[in-house]
Design a protein around this motif. Structure first.
Motif, mmCIF file in Angstrom:
data_model
loop_
_atom_site.group_PDB
_atom_site.id
_atom_site.type_symbol
_atom_site.label_atom_id
_atom_site.label_comp_id
_atom_site.label_asym_id
_atom_site.label_seq_id
_atom_site.Cartn_x
_atom_site.Cartn_y
_atom_site.Cartn_z
ATOM 1 N N GLN A 35 0.828 -1.211 0.000
ATOM 2 C CA GLN A 35 0.000 0.000 0.000
ATOM 3 C C GLN A 35 0.860 1.259 0.000
ATOM 4 O OE1 GLN A 35 -2.252 -0.896 3.586
ATOM 5 N NE2 GLN A 35 -4.143 -0.890 2.382
ATOM 6 N N GLN A 36 1.870 1.279 0.856
ATOM 7 C CA GLN A 36 2.717 2.461 0.953
ATOM 8 C C GLN A 36 3.478 2.709 -0.343
ATOM 9 O OE1 GLN A 36 3.302 4.902 3.626
ATOM 10 N NE2 GLN A 36 1.264 4.046 3.889
ATOM 11 N N TYR A 37 3.986 1.643 -0.950
ATOM 12 C CA TYR A 37 4.721 1.832 -2.197
ATOM 13 C C TYR A 37 3.792 2.338 -3.305
ATOM 14 C CZ TYR A 37 7.826 1.333 -6.113
ATOM 15 O OH TYR A 37 8.590 1.607 -7.221
ATOM 16 N N HIS A 41 3.768 8.423 -3.972
ATOM 17 C CA HIS A 41 3.744 9.713 -4.668
ATOM 18 C C HIS A 41 2.917 10.765 -3.925
ATOM 19 C CE1 HIS A 41 0.260 7.443 -6.074
ATOM 20 N NE2 HIS A 41 -0.331 8.610 -6.252
ATOM 21 N N ARG A 42 2.127 10.328 -2.963
ATOM 22 C CA ARG A 42 1.301 11.259 -2.180
ATOM 23 C C ARG A 42 2.018 11.786 -0.939
ATOM 24 N NH1 ARG A 42 -3.963 7.474 -2.048
ATOM 25 N NH2 ARG A 42 -4.368 7.425 -4.290
ATOM 26 N N ASN A 46 9.820 14.182 3.598
ATOM 27 C CA ASN A 46 10.218 13.726 4.928
ATOM 28 C C ASN A 46 9.496 12.440 5.320
ATOM 29 O OD1 ASN A 46 12.238 14.609 6.591
ATOM 30 N ND2 ASN A 46 10.834 15.584 8.046
ATOM 31 N N LYS A 47 8.209 12.369 5.038
ATOM 32 C CA LYS A 47 7.435 11.164 5.351
ATOM 33 C C LYS A 47 7.895 10.001 4.476
ATOM 34 C CE LYS A 47 3.353 13.352 7.222
ATOM 35 N NZ LYS A 47 1.912 13.565 7.120
ATOM 36 N N LEU A 48 8.166 10.302 3.223
ATOM 37 C CA LEU A 48 8.657 9.288 2.297
ATOM 38 C C LEU A 48 9.957 8.682 2.827
ATOM 39 C CD1 LEU A 48 8.611 9.715 -1.492
ATOM 40 C CD2 LEU A 48 10.693 9.008 -0.403
ATOM 41 N N LYS A 49 10.830 9.533 3.301
ATOM 42 C CA LYS A 49 12.112 9.077 3.861
ATOM 43 C C LYS A 49 11.882 8.202 5.086
ATOM 44 C CE LYS A 49 16.408 10.767 5.838
ATOM 45 N NZ LYS A 49 17.184 11.921 6.289
ATOM 46 N N ASN A 50 11.003 8.625 5.969
ATOM 47 C CA ASN A 50 10.722 7.851 7.182
ATOM 48 C C ASN A 50 10.137 6.482 6.859
ATOM 49 O OD1 ASN A 50 11.682 9.856 8.894
ATOM 50 N ND2 ASN A 50 9.671 10.783 9.162
ATOM 51 N N VAL A 51 9.228 6.429 5.894
ATOM 52 C CA VAL A 51 8.611 5.153 5.510
ATOM 53 C C VAL A 51 9.672 4.225 4.913
ATOM 54 C CG1 VAL A 51 6.947 4.082 3.928
ATOM 55 C CG2 VAL A 51 6.296 6.111 5.230
ATOM 56 N N ARG A 84 11.219 6.570 -6.995
ATOM 57 C CA ARG A 84 12.677 6.446 -7.117
ATOM 58 C C ARG A 84 13.382 6.965 -5.867
ATOM 59 N NH1 ARG A 84 11.290 7.448 -12.635
ATOM 60 N NH2 ARG A 84 11.612 9.685 -12.428
ATOM 61 N N ILE A 85 12.872 8.047 -5.292
ATOM 62 C CA ILE A 85 13.446 8.554 -4.036
ATOM 63 C C ILE A 85 13.252 7.521 -2.933
ATOM 64 C CG2 ILE A 85 13.200 10.299 -2.214
ATOM 65 C CD1 ILE A 85 12.450 12.296 -4.509
ATOM 66 N N PHE A 86 12.060 6.947 -2.860
ATOM 67 C CA PHE A 86 11.766 5.915 -1.874
ATOM 68 C C PHE A 86 12.749 4.752 -2.010
ATOM 69 C CE2 PHE A 86 9.714 1.882 -0.813
ATOM 70 C CZ PHE A 86 9.278 2.116 0.484
ATOM 71 N N LEU A 87 12.929 4.275 -3.234
ATOM 72 C CA LEU A 87 13.826 3.138 -3.477
ATOM 73 C C LEU A 87 15.276 3.506 -3.187
ATOM 74 C CD1 LEU A 87 12.190 1.714 -6.703
ATOM 75 C CD2 LEU A 87 12.134 0.718 -4.401
ATOM 76 N N LYS A 88 15.653 4.719 -3.506
ATOM 77 C CA LYS A 88 17.017 5.179 -3.205
ATOM 78 C C LYS A 88 17.268 5.101 -1.707
ATOM 79 C CE LYS A 88 19.782 9.347 -2.993
ATOM 80 N NZ LYS A 88 19.886 10.773 -3.236
ATOM 81 N N ILE A 89 16.373 5.664 -0.928
ATOM 82 C CA ILE A 89 16.535 5.672 0.530
ATOM 83 C C ILE A 89 16.476 4.245 1.067
ATOM 84 C CG2 ILE A 89 15.517 6.444 2.711
ATOM 85 C CD1 ILE A 89 14.560 8.971 1.061
#
Length: 159
Positions: A35-37, A41-42, A46-51, A84-89
């Motif tokens: 669900q999060q992945y 995009h929403r 900062n939240k994206l990084k934390n997740v 892509r930012i999510f996957l990078k982190i």
């Protein structure tokens, strides 16, 4: 470590305990990853990084099965700048927590090849290059060595 990172670390440790304690909890966290992945995009950055850091912790500790990554398709068409930012982190954090060698061993495990085929696509040279370029740009190019060799081999055959 800042307060946000400490809080994120504690949440990751709690999730780890839940996942290791019960299959039901683990399945809930597997569904949560999907669900999060899908909705990353929403999220603000900062939240994206934390997740991403949260899921990196539960993956690095093997509390969450790595098969959740089968839901990730790393192609230009299937990713957004947020994903892509999510996957990078996620992958940088996995590398930091596990070490590059252990991460590479996990990703190269023959029993997990099907799980990771959407992250290291072999269907088309364009998708192969995208994956290689993505990991190289985030400093993790070493984990694409097998994919690089396959791409070179295909290019030689097609000449």
């Amino acid at each position: 470590m800042g307060r946000a990172q400490e809080k994120n670390q504690r949440l990751g440790e709690q999730a780890q305990r839940f996942c290791l304690r019960s299959k039901t909890y683990r399945e809930c966290f597997e569904n949560l990853f999907v669900q999060q992945y899908a909705t990353v995009h929403r999220l603000e950055t900062n939240k994206l990084k934390n997740v991403a850091m949260f899921f990196a912790h539960v993956l690095a500790t093997d509390a969450l099965p790595w098969c959740v990554l089968a839901n990730v398709s790393l192609t230009e068409e299937d990713t957004t700048s947020s994903s892509r930012i999510f996957l990078k982190i996620l992958f940088q954090e996995l590398s930091e927590q596990m070490g590059m060698r252990a991460l590479n061993e996990k990703l190269q495990d023959p029993t997990m090849e099907e799980t990771f085929e959407s992250i290291f696509p072999k269907d088309h040279p364009k998708n192969m290059r995208f994956s290689i370029d993505f990991f190289t740009s985030i400093g993790l190019g070493d984990i694409t060595e097998k994919l690089r060799q396959l791409l070179i081999k295909r290019q030689r055959i097609n000449r």
